[in-house]
Write an enzyme that holds these catalytic residues in place. Structure first.
Site, PDB file in Angstrom:
ATOM      1  N   ASP A  60      -9.137   5.684  -2.541  1.00  9.53           N
ATOM      2  CA  ASP A  60      -7.961   6.201  -3.312  1.00  9.53           C
ATOM      3  C   ASP A  60      -8.475   6.725  -4.741  1.00  9.53           C
ATOM      4  O   ASP A  60      -9.682   6.954  -4.896  1.00  9.53           O
ATOM      5  CB  ASP A  60      -6.818   4.972  -3.661  1.00  9.53           C
ATOM      6  CG  ASP A  60      -7.371   4.073  -4.562  1.00  9.53           C
ATOM      7  OD1 ASP A  60      -8.523   4.026  -4.982  1.00  9.53           O
ATOM      8  OD2 ASP A  60      -6.610   3.276  -5.087  1.00  9.53           O
ATOM      9  N   TYR A 109      -6.758   6.995   3.645  1.00  3.02           N
ATOM     10  CA  TYR A 109      -6.530   5.640   2.582  1.00  3.02           C
ATOM     11  C   TYR A 109      -5.937   4.561   2.853  1.00  3.02           C
ATOM     12  O   TYR A 109      -6.509   3.375   2.748  1.00  3.02           O
ATOM     13  CB  TYR A 109      -6.255   6.081   1.041  1.00  3.02           C
ATOM     14  CG  TYR A 109      -6.039   5.001   0.309  1.00  3.02           C
ATOM     15  CD1 TYR A 109      -7.008   3.936   0.044  1.00  3.02           C
ATOM     16  CD2 TYR A 109      -4.585   4.429   0.015  1.00  3.02           C
ATOM     17  CE1 TYR A 109      -6.814   2.802  -0.762  1.00  3.02           C
ATOM     18  CE2 TYR A 109      -4.241   3.351  -0.523  1.00  3.02           C
ATOM     19  CZ  TYR A 109      -5.574   2.522  -0.990  1.00  3.02           C
ATOM     20  OH  TYR A 109      -5.195   1.378  -1.695  1.00  3.02           O
ATOM     21  N   GLU A 139       0.877  -1.346   0.010  1.00  4.38           N
ATOM     22  CA  GLU A 139      -0.064   0.050   0.054  1.00  4.38           C
ATOM     23  C   GLU A 139       0.754   0.997  -0.067  1.00  4.38           C
ATOM     24  O   GLU A 139       0.429   2.421  -0.602  1.00  4.38           O
ATOM     25  CB  GLU A 139      -0.930  -0.015   1.110  1.00  4.38           C
ATOM     26  CG  GLU A 139      -2.258  -1.172   1.167  1.00  4.38           C
ATOM     27  CD  GLU A 139      -2.991  -0.951   0.004  1.00  4.38           C
ATOM     28  OE1 GLU A 139      -2.957   0.387  -0.728  1.00  4.38           O
ATOM     29  OE2 GLU A 139      -3.627  -1.896  -0.440  1.00  4.38           O
TER      30      GLU A 139
END
Ligand code: SF4
Length: 342
Positions: free
Chosen positions: A139, A121, A40
């Site tokens: 996102d 996020y 991520e």
């Protein structure tokens, strides 16, 4: 704007589409909190194709959060080289130290948010995928899908538009499988609801999507606030050499390319022989900056003169091989290979 009546249809459509179309990404094949977190952070401003080899490299070099926390910052930055936005690597490293000191990974969305480099996020993605917590991750891909589906015309990076997108994303969320649901929306944005030419005829949301009915809308949505104009930066790097040595300096702790290794911006003394421009001026784009770089070459008569120059600019005399081991901005690595053949 789309009503919420179609929420259930959209949710189940996403679920079955994802089970058929999810890509076999390495962090999905053997899921772990550490691997998910790494992916991520890497994918925040990086394409999946670029992120995959880097993710493997990190997992090889630093297989656990403990290994990452014990690595030096230079080792982490060197491994990160090529991904850009080095602040992500520095925060990742800092966060790994915190996790190591705490003795465990954060256990909730709110706790992940306290780590450096983890925004709403990223925390939502990790908490939903790694912990099964029911939080919607939003996102850029999700913003695009939701704005088109719901017909949200306010800028998605503005307060009002972001709130509208979040409300739809929250309403869509599958509380029984939040991780898969979040990944399904992101995957749909990456593979089907692309920025240009979305494949509406292959989309599980098409029966309820505002933009699928009004085709002109996907070309307009999502809207964003006007971009700031990039600042022009004229940069000259002076590359000094004597035999196999050059002079490098570490950039300041803050600002552009913080703590990465590059070349002096101050010319050397008259004792150096000018080699002229080593290559044509290079244009390099960073967020909000357009760099016009000129590369001047200089030959020193001896190593002592190199040492004096290094002392003058606060740098170091090192070999090209040693420089190649240090973390440099992408522009410097390009010059390193194109102009210097290293
Ligand atoms: S139907 Fe088309 S515009 Fe709507 S979400 Fe799907 S791909 Fe995007």
């Amino acid at each position: 704007m789309n009503t919420l009546n179609n929420i259930q249809i959209a949710r189940s459509g996403l679920k079955s589409w994802y089970s058929d179309h999810a890509r076999d990404l390495p962090w999905r094949l053997a899921p772990s909190l550490y691997g998910t977190w790494l992916s991520e952070i890497m994918l925040q401003q990086t394409r999946v194709e670029t992120g995959i080899p880097k993710w493997h490299l990190f997992m090889d070099l630093f297989p656990t959060v403990d290994d990452l926390s014990r690595a030096s910052e230079d080792e982490v930055l060197k491994a990160w080289e090529g991904l850009g936005y080095y602040r992500r690597a520095r925060y990742l490293h800092k966060a790994a130290k915190i996790v190591n000191e705490t003795g465990e990974f954060p256990k909730s969305h709110a706790a992940w948010l306290t780590l450096p480099g983890v925004g709403p996020y990223t925390a939502a993605a990790i908490a939903s995928i790694g912990l099964g917590e029911a939080v919607a991750a939003v996102d850029g891909n999700v913003q695009r899908v939701v704005a088109r589906w719901a017909g949200i015309s306010d800028p998605v990076d503005g307060k009002k538009g972001a709130k509208e997108v979040q409300e739809v994303a929250d309403a869509w969320l599958d509380h029984n499988a939040p991780g898969n649901h979040n990944q399904a929306v992101m995957e749909l944005g990456a593979l089907v609801c692309a920025p240009r030419n979305p494949l509406c005829d292959r989309c599980p949301l098409s029966s309820s999507c505002v933009s699928a009915f009004q085709r002109e809308m996907w070309g307009v949505l999502p809207t964003k606030k006007p971009k700031k104009k990039a600042i022009r930066w004229e940069l000259t790097w002076h590359i000094a050499r004597f035999q196999n040595f050059t002079v490098t300096i570490q950039r300041p702790e803050t600002g552009v390319w913080a703590k990465l290794w590059a070349f002096p911006e101050t010319p050397p003394s008259k004792d150096f022989h000018s080699l002229g421009e080593l290559m044509k001026p290079v244009t390099h784009l960073l967020t909000h900056r357009k760099i016009e770089a000129t590369i001047q070459g200089w030959e020193a008569p001896d190593k002592d003169t190199m040492e004096s120059f290094a002392a003058h600019v606060g740098g170091e005399v090192i070999t090209w091989e040693e420089l190649g081991q240090r973390a440099m901005p992408r522009l410097a690595t390009k010059i390193f290979s194109d102009a210097l053949g290293q």
